[in-house]
Structure formats: structure tokens, C-alpha cells
Design a protein around this motif. Structure first.
Motif, PDB file in Angstrom:
ATOM      1  N   ASP A   1       0.633  -1.054   0.088  1.00 37.69           N
ATOM      2  CA  ASP A   1      -0.016   0.100   0.003  1.00 37.69           C
ATOM      3  C   ASP A   1       0.837   1.083   0.130  1.00 37.69           C
ATOM      4  O   ASP A   1       0.712   2.157  -0.970  1.00 37.69           O
ATOM      5  N   THR A   2       1.558   1.156   0.894  1.00 34.77           N
ATOM      6  CA  THR A   2       2.734   2.474   1.105  1.00 34.77           C
ATOM      7  C   THR A   2       3.442   2.761  -0.074  1.00 34.77           C
ATOM      8  O   THR A   2       3.850   3.896  -0.844  1.00 34.77           O
ATOM      9  N   GLN A   3       3.973   1.574  -0.820  1.00 36.23           N
ATOM     10  CA  GLN A   3       4.772   1.691  -2.016  1.00 36.23           C
ATOM     11  C   GLN A   3       3.955   2.079  -3.042  1.00 36.23           C
ATOM     12  O   GLN A   3       4.518   2.929  -3.921  1.00 36.23           O
ATOM     13  N   ALA A   4       2.718   1.744  -2.805  1.00 40.61           N
ATOM     14  CA  ALA A   4       1.853   2.246  -4.156  1.00 40.61           C
ATOM     15  C   ALA A   4       1.731   3.855  -4.244  1.00 40.61           C
ATOM     16  O   ALA A   4       1.607   4.491  -5.062  1.00 40.61           O
TER      17      ALA A   4
ATOM     18  N   VAL B   1       8.204  11.050   1.807  1.00 39.26           N
ATOM     19  CA  VAL B   1       7.880  10.452   2.967  1.00 39.26           C
ATOM     20  C   VAL B   1       6.545  11.183   3.709  1.00 39.26           C
ATOM     21  O   VAL B   1       5.923  10.638   4.571  1.00 39.26           O
ATOM     22  N   TYR B   2       6.550  12.621   3.549  1.00 38.96           N
ATOM     23  CA  TYR B   2       5.550  13.302   4.241  1.00 38.96           C
ATOM     24  C   TYR B   2       4.134  12.796   3.751  1.00 38.96           C
ATOM     25  O   TYR B   2       3.120  12.714   4.464  1.00 38.96           O
ATOM     26  N   ALA B   3       4.195  12.529   2.252  1.00 37.78           N
ATOM     27  CA  ALA B   3       2.840  11.922   1.794  1.00 37.78           C
ATOM     28  C   ALA B   3       2.579  10.763   2.469  1.00 37.78           C
ATOM     29  O   ALA B   3       1.349  10.614   2.620  1.00 37.78           O
ATOM     30  N   SER B   4       3.541   9.748   2.714  1.00 40.95           N
ATOM     31  CA  SER B   4       2.989   8.369   3.274  1.00 40.95           C
ATOM     32  C   SER B   4       2.657   8.733   4.748  1.00 40.95           C
ATOM     33  O   SER B   4       1.646   8.081   5.073  1.00 40.95           O
ATOM     34  N   ILE B   5       3.218   9.673   5.420  1.00 33.28           N
ATOM     35  CA  ILE B   5       2.812   9.718   6.825  1.00 33.28           C
ATOM     36  C   ILE B   5       1.396  10.362   6.880  1.00 33.28           C
ATOM     37  O   ILE B   5       0.635   9.746   7.461  1.00 33.28           O
TER      38      ILE B   5
END
Lengths: 519, 519
Positions: free
Chosen positions: A33-36, A506-510
Motif C-alpha cells: 500500500d505504502t509503496q503504491a 515521506v511526508y505523503a506516506s505519513i
């Protein structure tokens, strides 16, 4: 008996395997999910590089020293416009006499956690004569001390090793642009935020955050949240991402020693008239050895020893001392060979400047000499105690302490006079690595960049974190994004563009994942 | 037997009394000669005050830092015109690459002794922002830090306590004007010179007299004389006239210590990255204590002890320590309570300036720190030995010495690097007080101002006297005239006008009388 045993054994195995499979599938699913998300954010960035960089350049072109109120207001107007462009509801927060804080709010339907992202838009003062280009005319070079590339020549894809030079390119305007680009990327990909989001963009961090406490108190309700995410400071020197859970505190004092009331010819009065530079060098030398050890009695008494988890986090981070020394032209480091990460968990005394006699060394005995000393503090040290210890030490060296400029009568009465002008400051603070939010954050970052990132109990640099703890009782975590070799606070401050690209991801993932994994 | 005895006794008495009477008459006659000259010189001055002051103001208005070659040439042209106006034959002396020396010659019919008067027309560099008025726009104030009086308001008689503020008002342009006014006064009164007179007006004294030796060698024949009379430095702090017979020598070194090759954030690197200011303060503190004592091993070994005559001269001069401390806002002095005149017979280490980090104290670890140290030397110390001792001391503190800017490779190889840039300098020299010219000079000054003037073996300040001794083997004596509180070498340099009036009288006495009493 034997058959029963085999049956139980078999069932157990089935259960265990199933559990493993489920767990693996979940982890994999989460990771993928995170990688997508990361992949979609990257696509967005690749298609919008020039727009993102132009937004940064425009922001950096506005001078931002806190005393320059006119330009501070221009920064505020510009930031408000940047937030509102994204549909982020904004307002300006101000306490009496404070520079404005730009506040913004973006609700996520269904989210039950709220994070406040903290950045500051003010910057350190500059000595423009030391800069290769003007501090507030952003310029592009292909590397540190590299050749200049006209900004008009920018074409996507932009080389990630290129750098933008300007005051606050790193500290701390680029995280603002990265966070907004992350929101743009998620919106473009129709990925919802997993947390309610608030922005807190401070305007006097580089001047000691004097009004922060008043603002937090005044707007405590508005600022309610489950965690504050600090986007300030550099990533690790290995260029690996870094998450930390606190920062050293800071305070400082301007120390002035005195000679005769007028400058004297060093021939006619040399070795009779007291020399203020000599008084100052002896005083400074008495406070700290050349190896970094503070010689002020009792200075280390309040220092809290590291916990076992903290020790492990340090030991687990990559050792970069040899590379750093090579890069910095150093044959040695202070601290008797201890590694950097260990040493920044200790308090530090840094002599920030020293001035007497001007650049032209005349043959004169000067009237005064001045130095500003900065202290970095670690958990459990208080400002009050540090000041007491420093003043006691200075008195022990035979000095008479004043806090205002001594008139001639005071100078006639006291042999060795020192004037101390204490600056503001704040203590150190650290959030426990065991908190649910700490664990969730570490998980999301790991899913995004892999396990190689660095986890540190406290940052060496200082952030006004204690105020958040004291006023709002909200935990704080720090996820910086800018390059370590950014010349922060000095001349030729710069941002390595790849750090901006990584920061956006990174900020988008968070934003997209933190609320999902936070138990 | 008895009658014979009485007769002899009587005759002896008669002879003795006659001798006393003749001696007294001679002394009185000499003294009254000198006083008569003084009176005529004073009358001339009273009638010409404004003309004299205007001549000084015009000279001070020409900037005179040695590197400013254009203005140095303007000074030269102006000085040549001033000499020729008096019928003094002038020429410009120059060695390769040197600023010009203005030379002048005025023969006295019948005189068999020749004196060269030395002054310098160049001045120390300035930091104009520290000055109350522009350094090369002479201004008049009624006292130190007094109220400004428009120069156009000048009316004779001018208050002797008023002061002219400008670079070189004291050091060393006013003695030139005083000497020429003395000649004018004698010519007006038709009093002949008692000595042949030569002028030597140097143009790079404040830059270490680098070409002096070459010029003296080149023009050795032209400069032949029986004594050099130095008109530089201040009179005694009691405002009494002062005659001295030598001066401390001088040399200096710029000391630079190094940190990382680029400035670092003091939080992220504080107590790991070496701090160049800390290295410098420890090094400076190791070289000298706060009481003025030089801690460099062997530094005092070559110092020649004072002779008995020198000791008496010091002991006989007025003790002004208490008054000076009051005036200068000092509750103490260096040297453990020894008096000023005693201490300036010792070598001195003066830290002239110290610089790192600029005036704005950023939160950074600096890349380097610099200080210029000045040494004052006394008879028998050589420049070579002083440099050796200083470098040995610095090596003993663990430093690796370089003389050029160290590149990154050198910085990677050596832990504590110090760069030493030695300036030029010259040793101390002293003329014997027992020489005929020394005695004659003391007599003429005593006849002019009475016995209360101060006689000192050597001045605390430095003059390039050793070069005259080495090249020309001519004795030197020093008769300064400017006020002690003249801010020489510093901002707001000034001349107290009464010192100009007194200087004219003393210089006129010397010109008119020295050749007569010199046996």
C-alpha cells in the motif's frame, strides 16, 4: 496418547502457519500500500518538478529575519496564499508583540487522529559579504561550490544533486513546500488523508521563539492534537532518513570584558593597562577545554543518563565519523574519539563568535572584548540551573558580574568586570520511543524508505519542543528532510534537490498512512 | 705656618667663590639667553596662532594611510611646499617600492654640528564608523568628547585646552608644523640656528618602516649627522615635557586557528567538530597571564637589566598611576602593582584584536579564528630569537605551524593547525645618557622648561631607531611634544593645542641653543 499428541501438534502447526501467513500478508499488503502511494506521489512530482521548485524559489526570495517586520509580513501573506490555494483554511495567530504564526487546517473525513505539522518561516541573520550569491536571491548550482545554473534553464527531470542556495533554503522553508506538494500529490491521486492536519508555521524560531508560549496558551483549543510533527533540521549525514524524538535545549550569553575607557597605545601602556581580550580568552579557556569538555563545576550533574533503548538506537545507527572528518578537512574530533551520535547526547558549550579591535589590528589596547557563547542542553538540565552554574564559575575566576553596561564609576571600583547578557532559550525534551504514535511513525517511515533509516532519541540541534510539552502536553516527533551539508545558520545555506523529492514522498506516506497504523 | 695656612685658606676661598660666581653667572646667562629666546618665540606664536593652526589643519586634511599611494603623494607635494616656503632645500628620497621620504636641509653658518629631525607623515588605518568626526576632516572640540567648535570661529588667543581631532593630529603631523613654526619664529626674531638642520619625514612608519633601511643605505652620505632628533610619541602623562633615549622594539604575528572547512550548525555538531575560537583562546591564554606576564619559556632571558642611571631616572619621574587609573576607569593595572614607567621597560605581549564569527553571533561552529599579537621588545632582544621562542611555545601546545593558508589535505593530516604570519618589526635601542649630546639636550630642555621634565631611558612605544644605529651609527634622542591622551592609533586621535604651543618653544630652544652647549 500418541495420536492425541500428534493431532495437537498438527493443529498447532496449522494455526501457527496460518497466523504467519496472515501476518505476512498484512505486512506485505501494508508495505505494498505504502509503496503504491509512494509511486503515485513520485509520478506526480516528476510531472510537476518545475512548478514545485518555482514555488520554493518564490518563497525563498522574501527576506525573513525576524527584525525585518515588513518582510516578515510579506512571508505571512505569501504563506496564507499558498495554504488557501490548496483549500487549507488558514488564519494568523499572534500574541502581543509577536511575529505572526501562520495556522492552517485540513480535515480528513473519518480520521480520528489529528497531527500538527510544525515548520518555521523565519531565518538566521546573514553576513551577505560571506555569501557566494545574495542570501535572498535564490540561485542554483550543480553542487556545493559548484558552477551556477541560471534558474531559467531549469528543465525536468532536474538533477537531484543540484542545490538551491538561499537563506532558509533548508532551515526551514523547504519542508513547507514539500508538505504542500505532498498534499497536492495525494489529492491528484485521490488518496485521502488518514489524519486531520493542522499547520503551525512559526516566525521567530531563529530568534529564540520568545512568544511561542504565549501563542500556544492563547490558541490552546485551536491547536489541540494527538501529536506534533516537527519538520525541521537535517537528515542523517549518510543521507539516510532520520526520525527523532526530541532535541537538545539551547541558551546563550553574550560575555563582555573591559579594559580602559578609551583605547590606548599598546607601546606606551602595554603591560600596564588591562587587556580586555586577554581577560576574555582566559575566561573562555577556563570554561571549556579544547576537547569539548565543559569545565564549569556541576555542569554535568543534572544530565539524565540514556535509557537502554536510546543506547541501542545510537549503536544501531551508521558510524559516519571517518567520512565526516574527511569531508570537513578534520584530522580529529572533539570528545576524545567518541562518535558524533554519542556526543550530541551530551551538553555542549559552543563559542559562537568573538570580537575585539575590528578587522584592522591597530597597535592599541582595546576598551572591550565580546563573545557570544551558546549552550546546548540535554534532558533534565534547566535554564535556571545552567545560568547559576555559569555565573558561579565566572565569579570564581575573579570577575565582578554586571548585566548592564558598566559606567566609569563601576569600572573604577571593580578590577575585573564582566557583563553577561543572557539570551532566551529553552530546555531539552524527549518523547518516549515506546508511545503508540512513536511506533506508528517508525512503521510508516520503514514502509516508505526501508529499515535503513536512523532513529535517534534526541537531535543535536534545538527546537522549542519543551514549550509544547509544558503548555499543550502533546507529544512531539521530528521527521526532518533537508541535507546535512546545508550550511544551516551560516553563509551559502542550501538545499540538495533530491532531499526535497524524498521529503515529499515521506511526508505523503505519513499523511496517507499514519492514521491507519496508529493503534 | 699658621699665617701661611690662613693665607692659603683665604686664597682658596677667593678662588672658589670667584669660580662659583662665574659659573652662576654663566648658568644664569645661559638660562636667561634661553628664556629670552623662548619669550620671543612665544610672542611670534601669539601673533600667528591662526596661521599655524591653519597650516596644521591643511596638512591633516590629506588622508595618509600608506596603501593609499595617491594621497601619500599629495602629502609629499604638500610637505615639499611647506619646506620650500621656508627656504629649506628639499628633495624626495625613495628606495625601490618605498613610499617617498621628504628630505630637507637648512645650513647654519658657523655651526659645526648637524642634527636630523625625524617625523613621519603617514598614519594608522582607521575604522571611520568609530570616529565622532571624519578622520581626515579635522574638527575642533573644547575638550575630549567636548562640543564641536566650527574651525571658522577660531580667534587668537586660542584656548590651549581645545583639541584638534584627525588621524595623525598627534602621530605624527603636528611636530612637523611645530618645527617649521619654530624656524619661522627664530627667523622673525633674527635668532640664528646653532646647528645645521636636516629634515627626514618618513611615509611608512605606521606600516613598519619596511623600506627605511634601504633608504638610509642609499642616502647615507646625504643623511650624515651628529644626532637624530625624533619628534614622535607623547609627552609624559603629567603633561610634563619628556626626553628619552631609546624606545621599545616591536614585532607582531597574525595567528589563525582552524575548525571544519565549512561552518557547521552548533547543535548538530557541537562538541564533536573542533571549535577554532576555543583553540585560539586556549593558545592565547597559554602565552600570557592576565597580569601581563609572558608565559613563553625563555622570553625574558635576553632582557638587559637596567643601569643604575636608568633606575634613578625612572625613580625620579612623577608617579602617575593613581591619576591614570582614575582617568581610564580602571580599578587595577597589570604588573602586580609595579608602576607604569617600570613596566614599559619590560617586554610586552599585547593582543591587538581577535575576530571570528562576525558581529552577528550565529549558532555555528566557525571555520577559523584570527588574532593579531603585538610584541614590544626591550634592549638586547632580537626579532629572530623572539620568533623562535614564540614558535617553540606554540608547538609545545600541540599545534602544527604553517605560514600559508592550509589546504584541505593539510587540514586532514594535522589535528591542531595554526597559521602564523609574522609582520615586520625592529628591535629596541637605547642611547647612553652619558653621551655629550645627551647631556647638552638635557641642559637645553632644562633651561627652557625647568627641571621638572621627565627623563626616561626608553619610551614604551616603538620607533624604528635600530635601523639608524645599524646603518648610520648615529645616536638618537627623542623629544616628543603631543599630549598623552591623544588616542594615538585609535579612533578620535587628537592634539591638545597647548602641546603645539609648548612644542614650538622647546624645538626653537633646541635649534637655537643645542650647538652652543654641546661640548
Amino acid at each position: 496418547m500418541k495420536r492425541n499428541f500428534i493431532k495437537v501438534w498438527f493443529v498447532n502447526w496449522i494455526v501457527l502457519l496460518t497466523a504467519c501467513l496472515i501476518s505476512y500478508t498484512q505486512t506485505y499488503a501494508q508495505k505494498s500500500d505504502t509503496q503504491a502511494i509512494r509511486s503515485k506521489v513520485r509520478d506526480y512530482r516528476l510531472q510537476n518538478e518545475i512548478t514545485i521548485l518555482n514555488e520554493l524559489v518564490d518563497l525563498l526570495a522574501i527576506p525573513n529575519v525576524v527584525s525585518d517586520t515588513e518582510n516578515i509580513q510579506k512571508n505571512v501573506n505569501h504563506l496564507v496564499a499558498m495554504l488557501e490555494k490548496r483549500g487549507i483554511q488558514s488564519q494568523v495567530l499572534q500574541a502581543e508583540g509577536s511575529p505572526p504564526v501562520v495556522f492552517g487546517e485540513l480535515k480528513a473525513p473519518g480520521a480520528n487522529k489529528t497531527i500538527v505539522v510544525y515548520m518555521h518561516y523565519d531565518g538566521q541573520p546573514v553576513n551577505p559579504e560571506n555569501w557566494a550569491s545574495k542570501p535572498w536571491q535564490p540561485s542554483l548550482r550543480d553542487k556545493l561550490e559548484g558552477k551556477e545554473i541560471p534558474l531559467t534553464d531549469l528543465k525536468s527531470p532536474v538533477d537531484g544533486e543540484w542545490r538551491i542556495f538561499a537563506r532558509s533554503a533548508s532551515d526551514d522553508k523547504s519542508p513547507i513546500v514539500a508538505m504542500l506538494a505532498a498534499i497536492d500529490a495525494l489529492q491528484a491521486a485521490k488518496i485521502p488523508l488518514s489524519v486531520n492536519l493542522k499547520f503551525f508555521l512559526e516566525g521567530e524560531e531563529e530568534a529564540g521563539s520568545r512568544h511561542l508560549s504565549a501563542i500556544l496558551n492563547k490558541y490552546a483549543n485551536l491547536l489541540k492534537a494527538d501529536v506534533w510533527l516537527f519538520c525541521d533540521g537535517p537528515v542523517h549525514q549518510t543521507r539516510n532518513m532520520q526520525v527523532s524524538f526530541g532535541a537538545r535545549g539551547v541558551t546563550g550569553v553574550r560575555v563582555t570584558t573591559y579594559g580602559p575607557v578609551r583605547a590606548l597605545h599598546s607601546g606606551h601602556y602595554g603591560n600596564w593597562a588591562p587587556n580586555p581580550i586577554v581577560l576574555l580568552t582566559h575566561l573562555l579557556a577556563s570554561m571549556r577545554d579544547t576537547d569539548g569538555k565543559i569545565l564549569i563545576e556541576g555542569f554535568y550533574e543534572d544530565v539524565r543518563p540514556l535509557t537502554e533503548t536510546e543506547r541501542q538506537a545510537i549503536a544501531g545507527s551508521p558510524n559516519i565519523d571517518a567520512d565526516l572528518k574527511h569531508e570537513l578537512g578534520l584530522a580529529w574530533s572533539e570528545g576524545g574519539g567518541k562518535r558524533l551520535e554519542e556526543l550530541i547526547m551530551q551538553p555542549a558549550l559552543n563559542v559562537r563568535n568573538i570580537q575585539s579591535g575590528g578587522a584592522v589590528a591597530r597597535n592599541a589596547i582595546q576598551t572591550e572584548a565580546t563573545s557570544v557563547i551558546g549552550f546546548r542542553l540535554v534532558p533534565n538540565q534547566t535554564l535556571k540551573r545552567v545560568r547559576e552554574l555559569v555565573e558561579a564559575h565566572i565569579r570564581d575566576q575573579g570577575f565582578y558580574i554586571v548585566h548592564d553596561s558598566p559606567d566609569i564609576e563601576i569600572r573604577r571600583q571593580h578590577a575585573k568586570i564582566v557583563r553577561l547578557q543572557w539570551g532566551d532559550g529553552y530546555p531539552s525534551i524527549s518523547t518516549s520511543i515506546e508511545l503508540p504514535v512513536s511506533k506508528a511513525l517508525l512503521q510508516v517511515v520503514a514502509e516508505t524508505v526501508g529499515e535503513s533509516f536512523v532513529k535517534l532519541p534526541i537531535l543535536g540541534g534545538s527546537l522549542p519542543l519543551s514549550t509544547f510539552d509544558e503548555v499543550l502536553h502533546t507529544p512531539v516527533v521530528i521527521v526532518p528532510m533537508v541535507n546535512h551539508d546545508n550550511n544551516q545558520h551560516a553563509e551559502n545555506e542550501n538545499l540538495r534537490i533530491q532531499n526535497l523529492w524524498d521529503g515529499i514522498e515521506v511526508y505523503a506516506s505519513i499523511l496517507a498512512r499514519l492514521g491507519q497504523v496508529w493503534k
